[in-house]
Motif scaffolding. Structure first.
Motif, mmCIF file in Angstrom:
data_model
loop_
_atom_site.group_PDB
_atom_site.id
_atom_site.type_symbol
_atom_site.label_atom_id
_atom_site.label_comp_id
_atom_site.label_asym_id
_atom_site.label_seq_id
_atom_site.Cartn_x
_atom_site.Cartn_y
_atom_site.Cartn_z
ATOM 1 N N ALA A 1 -22.593 28.896 -0.094
ATOM 2 C CA ALA A 1 -22.743 28.182 1.183
ATOM 3 C C ALA A 1 -21.828 28.781 2.246
ATOM 4 O O ALA A 1 -22.240 28.982 3.390
ATOM 5 C CB ALA A 1 -22.450 26.693 0.994
ATOM 6 N N ALA B 1 -20.435 26.592 -3.661
ATOM 7 C CA ALA B 1 -19.555 26.535 -2.488
ATOM 8 C C ALA B 1 -19.359 27.917 -1.875
ATOM 9 O O ALA B 1 -19.393 28.072 -0.650
ATOM 10 C CB ALA B 1 -18.209 25.926 -2.872
ATOM 11 N N ALA C 1 -26.672 17.854 -1.862
ATOM 12 C CA ALA C 1 -26.314 18.717 -3.001
ATOM 13 C C ALA C 1 -25.239 18.057 -3.861
ATOM 14 O O ALA C 1 -25.316 18.097 -5.096
ATOM 15 C CB ALA C 1 -25.854 20.081 -2.499
ATOM 16 N N ALA C 2 -24.256 17.427 -3.223
ATOM 17 C CA ALA C 2 -23.208 16.734 -3.982
ATOM 18 C C ALA C 2 -23.802 15.586 -4.794
ATOM 19 O O ALA C 2 -23.443 15.385 -5.959
ATOM 20 C CB ALA C 2 -22.125 16.225 -3.030
ATOM 21 N N THR D 1 -22.996 30.758 5.686
ATOM 22 C CA THR D 1 -22.501 30.359 7.003
ATOM 23 C C THR D 1 -21.916 31.558 7.736
ATOM 24 O O THR D 1 -22.218 31.792 8.903
ATOM 25 C CB THR D 1 -21.441 29.246 6.867
ATOM 26 O OG1 THR D 1 -22.045 28.129 6.223
ATOM 27 C CG2 THR D 1 -20.903 28.818 8.217
ATOM 28 N N GLY E 1 -25.362 19.188 2.548
ATOM 29 C CA GLY E 1 -24.210 19.267 1.642
ATOM 30 C C GLY E 1 -24.024 17.992 0.854
ATOM 31 O O GLY E 1 -23.723 18.021 -0.348
ATOM 32 N N LYS E 2 -24.212 16.855 1.517
ATOM 33 C CA LYS E 2 -24.107 15.560 0.826
ATOM 34 C C LYS E 2 -25.209 15.410 -0.213
ATOM 35 O O LYS E 2 -24.984 14.855 -1.297
ATOM 36 C CB LYS E 2 -24.178 14.415 1.836
ATOM 37 C CG LYS E 2 -22.964 14.321 2.726
ATOM 38 C CD LYS E 2 -23.149 13.200 3.746
ATOM 39 C CE LYS E 2 -22.003 13.106 4.721
ATOM 40 N NZ LYS E 2 -22.238 12.041 5.735
ATOM 41 N N ASP F 1 -29.093 22.545 -4.107
ATOM 42 C CA ASP F 1 -28.139 23.636 -3.892
ATOM 43 C C ASP F 1 -28.732 24.715 -2.979
ATOM 44 O O ASP F 1 -28.040 25.261 -2.115
ATOM 45 C CB ASP F 1 -27.697 24.255 -5.217
ATOM 46 C CG ASP F 1 -26.719 23.381 -5.992
ATOM 47 O OD1 ASP F 1 -26.124 22.446 -5.407
ATOM 48 O OD2 ASP F 1 -26.550 23.628 -7.208
ATOM 49 N N ALA G 1 -28.789 23.312 0.600
ATOM 50 C CA ALA G 1 -27.445 23.314 1.188
ATOM 51 C C ALA G 1 -26.989 24.728 1.531
ATOM 52 O O ALA G 1 -26.402 24.954 2.593
ATOM 53 C CB ALA G 1 -26.455 22.651 0.231
ATOM 54 N N GLN H 1 -26.874 20.284 8.329
ATOM 55 C CA GLN H 1 -26.029 21.018 7.392
ATOM 56 C C GLN H 1 -25.112 20.064 6.618
ATOM 57 O O GLN H 1 -24.950 20.200 5.407
ATOM 58 C CB GLN H 1 -25.204 22.068 8.129
ATOM 59 C CG GLN H 1 -26.054 23.207 8.655
ATOM 60 C CD GLN H 1 -25.254 24.152 9.509
ATOM 61 O OE1 GLN H 1 -24.381 24.836 9.004
ATOM 62 N NE2 GLN H 1 -25.537 24.172 10.810
ATOM 63 N N THR H 2 -24.550 19.100 7.318
ATOM 64 C CA THR H 2 -23.684 18.113 6.674
ATOM 65 C C THR H 2 -24.464 17.287 5.664
ATOM 66 O O THR H 2 -24.023 17.097 4.520
ATOM 67 C CB THR H 2 -23.043 17.195 7.745
ATOM 68 O OG1 THR H 2 -22.265 18.010 8.625
ATOM 69 C CG2 THR H 2 -22.174 16.127 7.114
ATOM 70 N N THR I 1 -20.397 24.677 -9.354
ATOM 71 C CA THR I 1 -19.962 24.110 -8.091
ATOM 72 C C THR I 1 -19.250 25.166 -7.256
ATOM 73 O O THR I 1 -19.465 25.274 -6.052
ATOM 74 C CB THR I 1 -19.028 22.904 -8.331
ATOM 75 O OG1 THR I 1 -19.713 21.951 -9.126
ATOM 76 C CG2 THR I 1 -18.591 22.272 -7.024
#
Length: 153
Positions: free
Chosen positions: A12, A9, A121-122, A16, A118-119, A70, A73, A114-115, A5
């Motif tokens: 990502a 992160a 991937a979570a 960015t 991310g969701k 992953d 994201a 993008q949001t 994780t």
């Protein structure tokens, strides 16, 4: 937070940050167009693999879903630098002129994707297909709404 994780992160965040100055790195519009097309192609390949599992076309594999999510994201921030000023010409592409004339709206779509990536991937980190399905729908809708508004078929 697990090591994987943390790595995701950090990756990502790095993507960015690296994407921000990317538009300045393109010597020609053609390079930016190829960059965005390549980024979107890779995202589509990995997103499609998740979709195939979600739709029962491939057997569900929690690890593969997580790995693919992953990647989606981490790459979700990259293509947008390739849509800078002057990149509406220079090589064949499917972007509509609205990308440049309605840039705020286009950027909003990019941020939504993008949001949602991310969701997704979570959700994939849970290893539960039902949670992945729940996150996949909004992510896919974010792609569709942007394509409907800003991409020629």
């Amino acid at each position: 937070m697990t090591f994987k994780t943390t790595v995701a992160a950090v990756a990502a965040a790095a993507c960015t940050l690296l994407a921000l100055p990317a538009s300045a790195q393109f010597a020609k519009a053609e390079e930016a167009i190829k960059y965005r097309q390549g980024s979107l192609f890779v995202i589509g390949q990995h997103f499609g693999r998740i979709g195939a599992m979600v739709n029962g076309k491939l057997p569900f594999d929690a690890k593969a879903a997580q790995d693919n999510a992953d990647i989606v994201a981490a790459m979700a921030a990259l293509p947008w630098a390739g849509f800078g000023p002057g990149t509406d010409k220079g090589a064949p592409h499917k972007a509509k002129p609205a990308v440049w004339s309605e840039q705020a709206k286009f950027n909003e779509h990019a941020q939504t994707f993008q949001t949602e990536a991310g969701k997704l991937a979570a959700a994939a980190r849970t290893g539960k297909l039902d949670q992945i399905k729940a996150a996949f729908g909004p992510a896919a809708q974010s792609c569709k709404s942007c394509h409907d508004a800003f991409r020629n078929r």
